[in-house]
Design a protein around this motif. Structure first.
Motif, PDB file in Angstrom:
ATOM      1  N   PRO A 165       1.344  -7.500  50.451  1.00 54.94           N
ATOM      2  CA  PRO A 165       2.008  -6.199  50.404  1.00 54.94           C
ATOM      3  C   PRO A 165       2.905  -6.043  49.170  1.00 54.94           C
ATOM      4  O   PRO A 165       3.328  -4.949  48.844  1.00 54.94           O
ATOM      5  CB  PRO A 165       2.864  -6.172  51.677  1.00 54.94           C
ATOM      6  N   TYR A 166       3.181  -7.145  48.486  1.00 57.14           N
ATOM      7  CA  TYR A 166       4.076  -7.123  47.328  1.00 57.14           C
ATOM      8  C   TYR A 166       3.331  -7.050  45.994  1.00 57.14           C
ATOM      9  O   TYR A 166       3.959  -7.020  44.940  1.00 57.14           O
ATOM     10  CB  TYR A 166       4.992  -8.343  47.349  1.00 57.14           C
ATOM     11  N   ALA A 167       1.996  -7.022  46.039  1.00 55.55           N
ATOM     12  CA  ALA A 167       1.210  -6.925  44.805  1.00 55.55           C
ATOM     13  C   ALA A 167       1.626  -5.660  44.067  1.00 55.55           C
ATOM     14  O   ALA A 167       1.956  -4.660  44.665  1.00 55.55           O
ATOM     15  CB  ALA A 167      -0.270  -6.896  45.139  1.00 55.55           C
ATOM     16  N   SER A 168       1.671  -5.712  42.789  1.00 58.33           N
ATOM     17  CA  SER A 168       2.045  -4.598  41.901  1.00 58.33           C
ATOM     18  C   SER A 168       3.539  -4.281  41.930  1.00 58.33           C
ATOM     19  O   SER A 168       3.989  -3.381  41.237  1.00 58.33           O
ATOM     20  CB  SER A 168       1.240  -3.325  42.196  1.00 58.33           C
ATOM     21  N   LYS A 169       4.319  -4.973  42.710  1.00 61.76           N
ATOM     22  CA  LYS A 169       5.782  -4.806  42.708  1.00 61.76           C
ATOM     23  C   LYS A 169       6.380  -5.791  41.707  1.00 61.76           C
ATOM     24  O   LYS A 169       5.891  -6.883  41.532  1.00 61.76           O
ATOM     25  CB  LYS A 169       6.383  -5.077  44.096  1.00 61.76           C
ATOM     26  N   THR A 170       7.460  -5.379  41.054  1.00 63.62           N
ATOM     27  CA  THR A 170       8.126  -6.242  40.081  1.00 63.62           C
ATOM     28  C   THR A 170       9.461  -6.692  40.642  1.00 63.62           C
ATOM     29  O   THR A 170      10.207  -5.895  41.208  1.00 63.62           O
ATOM     30  CB  THR A 170       8.348  -5.490  38.749  1.00 63.62           C
ATOM     31  N   PHE A 171       9.768  -7.969  40.489  1.00 66.73           N
ATOM     32  CA  PHE A 171      11.000  -8.556  41.001  1.00 66.73           C
ATOM     33  C   PHE A 171      11.748  -9.241  39.863  1.00 66.73           C
ATOM     34  O   PHE A 171      11.148  -9.760  38.931  1.00 66.73           O
ATOM     35  CB  PHE A 171      10.692  -9.587  42.093  1.00 66.73           C
ATOM     36  N   HIS A 172      13.060  -9.246  39.974  1.00 66.50           N
ATOM     37  CA  HIS A 172      13.922  -9.891  38.987  1.00 66.50           C
ATOM     38  C   HIS A 172      14.764 -10.921  39.728  1.00 66.50           C
ATOM     39  O   HIS A 172      15.423 -10.605  40.712  1.00 66.50           O
ATOM     40  CB  HIS A 172      14.826  -8.867  38.308  1.00 66.50           C
ATOM     41  N   LEU A 173      14.747 -12.140  39.249  1.00 68.89           N
ATOM     42  CA  LEU A 173      15.456 -13.241  39.884  1.00 68.89           C
ATOM     43  C   LEU A 173      16.460 -13.817  38.894  1.00 68.89           C
ATOM     44  O   LEU A 173      16.131 -14.040  37.723  1.00 68.89           O
ATOM     45  CB  LEU A 173      14.464 -14.340  40.281  1.00 68.89           C
ATOM     46  N   THR A 174      17.676 -14.028  39.370  1.00 67.07           N
ATOM     47  CA  THR A 174      18.693 -14.705  38.568  1.00 67.07           C
ATOM     48  C   THR A 174      19.126 -15.945  39.329  1.00 67.07           C
ATOM     49  O   THR A 174      19.477 -15.874  40.504  1.00 67.07           O
ATOM     50  CB  THR A 174      19.910 -13.794  38.323  1.00 67.07           C
ATOM     51  N   LEU A 175      19.071 -17.086  38.663  1.00 67.13           N
ATOM     52  CA  LEU A 175      19.465 -18.364  39.246  1.00 67.13           C
ATOM     53  C   LEU A 175      20.620 -18.904  38.408  1.00 67.13           C
ATOM     54  O   LEU A 175      20.474 -19.114  37.211  1.00 67.13           O
ATOM     55  CB  LEU A 175      18.295 -19.342  39.226  1.00 67.13           C
ATOM     56  N   THR A 176      21.772 -19.076  39.045  1.00 66.81           N
ATOM     57  CA  THR A 176      22.964 -19.561  38.354  1.00 66.81           C
ATOM     58  C   THR A 176      23.318 -20.939  38.884  1.00 66.81           C
ATOM     59  O   THR A 176      23.479 -21.119  40.093  1.00 66.81           O
ATOM     60  CB  THR A 176      24.146 -18.590  38.561  1.00 66.81           C
ATOM     61  N   LEU A 177      23.429 -21.901  37.973  1.00 64.42           N
ATOM     62  CA  LEU A 177      23.826 -23.253  38.365  1.00 64.42           C
ATOM     63  C   LEU A 177      25.317 -23.425  38.114  1.00 64.42           C
ATOM     64  O   LEU A 177      25.782 -23.219  36.991  1.00 64.42           O
ATOM     65  CB  LEU A 177      23.066 -24.297  37.565  1.00 64.42           C
ATOM     66  N   PRO A 178      26.081 -23.775  39.148  1.00 67.09           N
ATOM     67  CA  PRO A 178      27.515 -23.964  38.967  1.00 67.09           C
ATOM     68  C   PRO A 178      27.812 -25.205  38.121  1.00 67.09           C
ATOM     69  O   PRO A 178      26.951 -26.082  37.958  1.00 67.09           O
ATOM     70  CB  PRO A 178      28.039 -24.126  40.394  1.00 67.09           C
ATOM     71  N   ALA A 179      29.005 -25.275  37.602  1.00 63.68           N
ATOM     72  CA  ALA A 179      29.396 -26.409  36.756  1.00 63.68           C
ATOM     73  C   ALA A 179      29.253 -27.737  37.496  1.00 63.68           C
ATOM     74  O   ALA A 179      28.966 -28.758  36.885  1.00 63.68           O
ATOM     75  CB  ALA A 179      30.823 -26.220  36.263  1.00 63.68           C
TER      76      ALA A 179
END
Length: 69
Positions: free
Chosen positions: A42-56
């Protein structure tokens, strides 16, 4: 800056992007990726943005993941 092991893994990931990944950007302690949903889902053709933040204190403290749709 990321630990050496993480830097190597991110470099490999940028060279060999998984299917559906359009871009992978690495900053100081943050990874930003843009990808599309898998074909036949159901998610085909949908665009997603992911941000991964690593703490100190990573890996003692867990990373923070944010998924924007």
């Amino acid at each position: 800056m990321f630990p050496v092991r993480i830097q190597k893994e991110l470099a490999l990931l940028q060279e060999n992007k998984p299917d559906g990944f359009e871009s992978i950007k690495v900053d100081e302690r943050q990874v930003t990726a843009t990808f599309t949903g898998p074909e036949g889902s159901p998610y085909a053709s949908k665009t997603f943005h992911l941000t991964l933040t690593l703490p100190a204190r990573y890996p003692i403290d867990p990373p923070l993941a944010t998924l924007l749709t």
